[in-house]
Design a protein around this motif. Structure first.
Motif, PDB file in Angstrom:
ATOM      1  N   ALA A 189       0.834  -1.197   0.000  1.00  0.00           N
ATOM      2  CA  ALA A 189       0.000   0.000   0.000  1.00  0.00           C
ATOM      3  C   ALA A 189       0.867   1.245   0.000  1.00  0.00           C
ATOM      4  O   ALA A 189       2.024   1.221   0.406  1.00  0.00           O
ATOM      5  N   ARG A 190       0.259   2.316  -0.441  1.00  0.00           N
ATOM      6  CA  ARG A 190       0.958   3.600  -0.502  1.00  0.00           C
ATOM      7  C   ARG A 190      -0.020   4.702  -0.147  1.00  0.00           C
ATOM      8  O   ARG A 190      -1.149   4.713  -0.620  1.00  0.00           O
ATOM      9  N   LEU A 191       0.409   5.602   0.695  1.00  0.00           N
ATOM     10  CA  LEU A 191      -0.405   6.744   1.094  1.00  0.00           C
ATOM     11  C   LEU A 191      -0.145   7.887   0.122  1.00  0.00           C
ATOM     12  O   LEU A 191       1.000   8.290  -0.089  1.00  0.00           O
ATOM     13  N   GLY A 203      -5.290  -5.712  -6.854  1.00  0.00           N
ATOM     14  CA  GLY A 203      -6.271  -6.761  -6.692  1.00  0.00           C
ATOM     15  C   GLY A 203      -7.454  -6.349  -5.842  1.00  0.00           C
ATOM     16  O   GLY A 203      -8.504  -6.973  -5.889  1.00  0.00           O
ATOM     17  N   LEU A 204      -7.296  -5.279  -5.044  1.00  0.00           N
ATOM     18  CA  LEU A 204      -8.379  -4.873  -4.147  1.00  0.00           C
ATOM     19  C   LEU A 204      -8.369  -3.366  -3.961  1.00  0.00           C
ATOM     20  O   LEU A 204      -7.318  -2.761  -3.727  1.00  0.00           O
ATOM     21  N   LEU A 227      -7.671  -2.716 -11.835  1.00  0.00           N
ATOM     22  CA  LEU A 227      -7.974  -4.046 -11.304  1.00  0.00           C
ATOM     23  C   LEU A 227      -7.597  -5.125 -12.321  1.00  0.00           C
ATOM     24  O   LEU A 227      -8.446  -5.732 -12.950  1.00  0.00           O
ATOM     25  N   LYS A 228      -6.307  -5.342 -12.450  1.00  0.00           N
ATOM     26  CA  LYS A 228      -5.783  -6.279 -13.448  1.00  0.00           C
ATOM     27  C   LYS A 228      -5.408  -7.624 -12.851  1.00  0.00           C
ATOM     28  O   LYS A 228      -5.201  -8.579 -13.567  1.00  0.00           O
ATOM     29  N   ALA A 249     -11.215  -7.032  -6.879  1.00  0.00           N
ATOM     30  CA  ALA A 249     -12.511  -6.540  -6.418  1.00  0.00           C
ATOM     31  C   ALA A 249     -12.409  -5.109  -5.926  1.00  0.00           C
ATOM     32  O   ALA A 249     -11.362  -4.648  -5.496  1.00  0.00           O
ATOM     33  N   LEU A 250     -13.532  -4.444  -5.985  1.00  0.00           N
ATOM     34  CA  LEU A 250     -13.702  -3.090  -5.477  1.00  0.00           C
ATOM     35  C   LEU A 250     -14.843  -3.135  -4.475  1.00  0.00           C
ATOM     36  O   LEU A 250     -15.950  -3.585  -4.804  1.00  0.00           O
TER      37      LEU A 250
END
Length: 177
Positions: free
Chosen positions: A18-20, A39-40, A67-68, A73-74
């Motif tokens: 993750a990145r802020l 992915g999410l 979303l590759k 999912a979203l």
């Protein structure tokens, strides 16, 4: 987060990177995240009526490009027809999530449809197909999404959506030839 660099986390078999980002989401989707493969996505800004610029068809289109990974999912807490309409317009398969407390359920959008036998198993009853009533509502003008191709102000976006909803209704009133 200790910095704005990519952070890696692990919880059992789940690895998270993750990145802020500290800038406008719309700008980040065009610049910082445009080549990302994820992915999410958990989308959790203020309500669509309050901050429509974060719930536009363009935002969900950018998410669809990101979303590759499979599966992908979203998730969002929103069950607004305009939000689901934007997702459908961008080719997502849309499902409802379980209700929490007194709130309505949210929305799960996937780049590819979920396996129906998996959904039918009820082993995973926190995700379900949209009920018939919601599918019918998504055939009405309430499904018209917010749009923001040019950084429009919120009030102008609301007015443009209302005009598009009126046009949607007018088109429905025309006789079929």
């Amino acid at each position: 987060f200790k910095s704005k660099d990519w952070q890696c986390f692990s919880a059992g078999k789940v690895n998270v990177k993750a990145r802020l980002l500290d800038n406008d989401l719309r700008q980040a989707l065009q610049e910082d995240l445009s080549d990302s493969k994820v992915g999410l996505i958990y989308h959790d800004p203020f309500a669509p009526q309050k901050v429509p610029r974060l719930w536009t068809s363009e935002v969900f289109g950018a998410y669809k490009q990101m979303l590759k990974l499979a599966p992908s999912a979203l998730f969002t807490y929103s069950c607004a027809s305009a939000v689901r309409g934007a997702m459908l317009d961008n080719g997502f398969s849309v499902y409802q999530t379980a209700k929490l407390g007194g709130k309505n359920g949210g929305t799960l959008a996937t780049a590819r449809p979920l396996n129906q036998s998996w959904l039918d198993s009820r082993q995973y009853d926190f995700i379900a197909n949209l009920p018939q009533s919601e599918q019918e509502r998504l055939q009405t003008s309430s499904r018209v999404p917010y749009r923001d191709a040019h950084g429009t102000a919120a009030e102008a976006m609301r007015q443009a959506r209302e005009a598009e909803q009126k046009q949607f209704l007018a088109d429905r009133q025309k006789p079929i030839r």
